[in-house]
Design an enzyme around this catalytic site. Structure first.
Site, mmCIF file in Angstrom:
data_model
loop_
_atom_site.group_PDB
_atom_site.id
_atom_site.type_symbol
_atom_site.label_atom_id
_atom_site.label_comp_id
_atom_site.label_asym_id
_atom_site.label_seq_id
_atom_site.Cartn_x
_atom_site.Cartn_y
_atom_site.Cartn_z
ATOM 1 N N GLY A 108 0.827 -1.210 0.000
ATOM 2 C CA GLY A 108 0.000 0.000 0.000
ATOM 3 C C GLY A 108 0.860 1.257 0.000
ATOM 4 N N GLY A 142 -0.330 4.910 -1.039
ATOM 5 C CA GLY A 142 -1.415 5.537 -0.271
ATOM 6 C C GLY A 142 -0.943 6.737 0.538
ATOM 7 C CD GLN A 143 -3.722 10.525 4.672
ATOM 8 O OE1 GLN A 143 -4.448 9.609 5.068
ATOM 9 N NE2 GLN A 143 -3.841 11.760 5.124
ATOM 10 C CG LEU A 144 1.022 5.442 6.937
ATOM 11 C CD1 LEU A 144 1.758 6.547 7.691
ATOM 12 C CD2 LEU A 144 0.295 4.499 7.908
ATOM 13 C CG ASP A 154 -0.349 0.819 -3.951
ATOM 14 O OD1 ASP A 154 -0.422 1.361 -2.834
ATOM 15 O OD2 ASP A 154 -1.330 0.649 -4.708
ATOM 16 C CG ASP A 170 -4.432 -8.202 -5.247
ATOM 17 O OD1 ASP A 170 -5.435 -8.108 -5.975
ATOM 18 O OD2 ASP A 170 -4.483 -8.448 -4.011
ATOM 19 C CE1 TYR A 224 -10.659 2.186 9.225
ATOM 20 C CE2 TYR A 224 -9.812 0.921 7.383
ATOM 21 C CZ TYR A 224 -9.631 1.861 8.368
ATOM 22 O OH TYR A 224 -8.410 2.470 8.508
ATOM 23 C CE LYS A 265 -7.404 -0.698 9.612
ATOM 24 N NZ LYS A 265 -6.090 -1.006 8.981
HETATM 25 C C1 VAH Z 1 -10.567 6.395 7.554
HETATM 26 N N1 VAH Z 1 -8.530 7.704 7.518
HETATM 27 O O1 VAH Z 1 -11.174 7.465 7.655
HETATM 28 C C2 VAH Z 1 -9.073 6.398 7.888
HETATM 29 C C3 VAH Z 1 -8.833 6.177 9.373
HETATM 30 C C4 VAH Z 1 -9.488 6.763 11.725
HETATM 31 C C5 VAH Z 1 -9.828 6.901 10.271
HETATM 32 O O2 VAH Z 1 -8.762 4.841 9.700
HETATM 33 O O3 VAH Z 1 -11.087 5.344 7.190
#
Ligand code: VAH
Length: 308
Positions: free
Chosen positions: A8, A11-13, A34, A46, A135, A139
């Site tokens: 990844g 991505g942003q991070l 990525d 992938d 999501y 996590k």
């Molecule tokens: C999101 N930027 O908004 C991520 C993050 C705490 C939010 O995990 O899905």
């Protein structure tokens, strides 16, 4: 850490973590992958492709994987089955690869790992976790899988529960906290922002330099000092869209904000805590954020001015 793989990485991070790791460990020792790699990066990967993942790890003798590839909260809520497939089959592949090749692993969890029964203020390190989003379910499952691979197979898995991340170099894609990045671009471009969350939606946030320092500090910390491992609460500030707008107005007096709430992302944000307790991270590996709201806003606007 000698040979590092980032998934990844576009991505942003991932994009800023790659640059920082290359500065610290040498570009020849840091491999960015990525599904849609940056133009000058060789590895289209992938993470559901186990043979491809293992080829990279074996070819370059990787000893540490920063596994960032995942669908973020809002996109995951629109395509939950695909989110489970990418987020969880990707993670189990990376954990298996770490087990087989004795790699250390960094896994980013999130405030999304909490739900509406979790104490919203001063959220404890150890508390109830019943997230209501796909999501968040990914996590929490990821946190538990990483703990399992540490206990059962000795994989050196470590991770952080990140808040919303704010950065000026790569835009986020599909998150609920993206407003806190989009607002800066809008302020610079049109002096106005239409916010998709309610004005009073308080969430934990962190500026990207602190997020990167936290990941690298945790991965290089003495393992003997870690009582927790895969889900340290970490935060740097907690604010609402109204408070963020007011701070921006100190620099751009004519800036205005309006609120056009997106029910999906508002419901996601309402299920997350407002402010986490990160004392465990401070005690066990010396977490110390550098940027609060005023300093972050000043630096973000400065960076965007210099790149526009
Ligand atoms: C999101 N930027 O908004 C991520 C993050 C705490 C939010 O995990 O899905």
């Amino acid at each position: 850490m000698k040979k590092i793989l980032i998934t990844g990485a576009a991505g942003q991070l991932g994009s800023e973590l790659t640059a920082t790791l290359r500065n610290r460990y040498g570009s020849e020792n840091v491999f960015a992958s990525d599904k849609k790699p940056a133009p000058d990066e060789p590895y289209g990967l992938d993470v559901r492709d186990m043979p491809a993942l293992n080829r990279i790890v074996e070819t370059h003798n990787i000893d540490t994987i920063f596994h960032l590839a995942a669908l973020l909260s809002a996109v995951a809520e629109q395509t939950p089955q695909q989110a489970w497939d990418i987020n969880m089959n990707g993670l189990i592949n990376v954990l298996e690869t770490c087990r087989l090749h004795r790699c250390a692993l960094f896994f980013p969890s999130s405030i999304a790992a909490f739900g509406t029964e979790t104490p919203a203020i001063d959220t404890p390190q150890d508390t109830i976790q019943r997230p209501t989003t796909m999501y968040g379910i990914c996590k929490v499952s990821g946190e538990l899988l990483c703990d399992y691979y540490y206990r059962r197979f000795g994989v050196d898995a470590r991770g952080l529960r990140y808040p919303g991340l704010i950065s000026s170099k790569t835009k986020p894609g599909g998150g609920t906290t993206d407003y806190a990045v989009d607002i800066f671009y809008a302020a610079q471009k049109s002096r106005h922002y239409d916010c998709f969350l309610r004005a009073d939606t308080q969430l934990d946030m962190m500026y990207m330099p602190d997020a990167i320092d936290a990941a690298i500090t945790l991965m290089t910390a003495d393992s003997a000092h870690l009582k927790h491992r895969n889900a340290f609460n970490v935060t740097a500030m907690s604010f609402t869209p109204q408070q963020l707008a007011a701070e921006i107005q100190k620099h751009i007096p004519g800036f205005t904000i309006a609120y056009h709430v997106d029910p999906l992302r508002q419901a996601i944000a309402d299920s997350w805590p407002k402010h986490m307790n990160d004392s465990a991270a401070k005690a066990e590996w010396g977490w110390r954020p550098r940027f609060g709201l005023p300093a972050m806003v000043e630096d973000m606007l400065e960076n965007l001015r210099s790149t526009q």
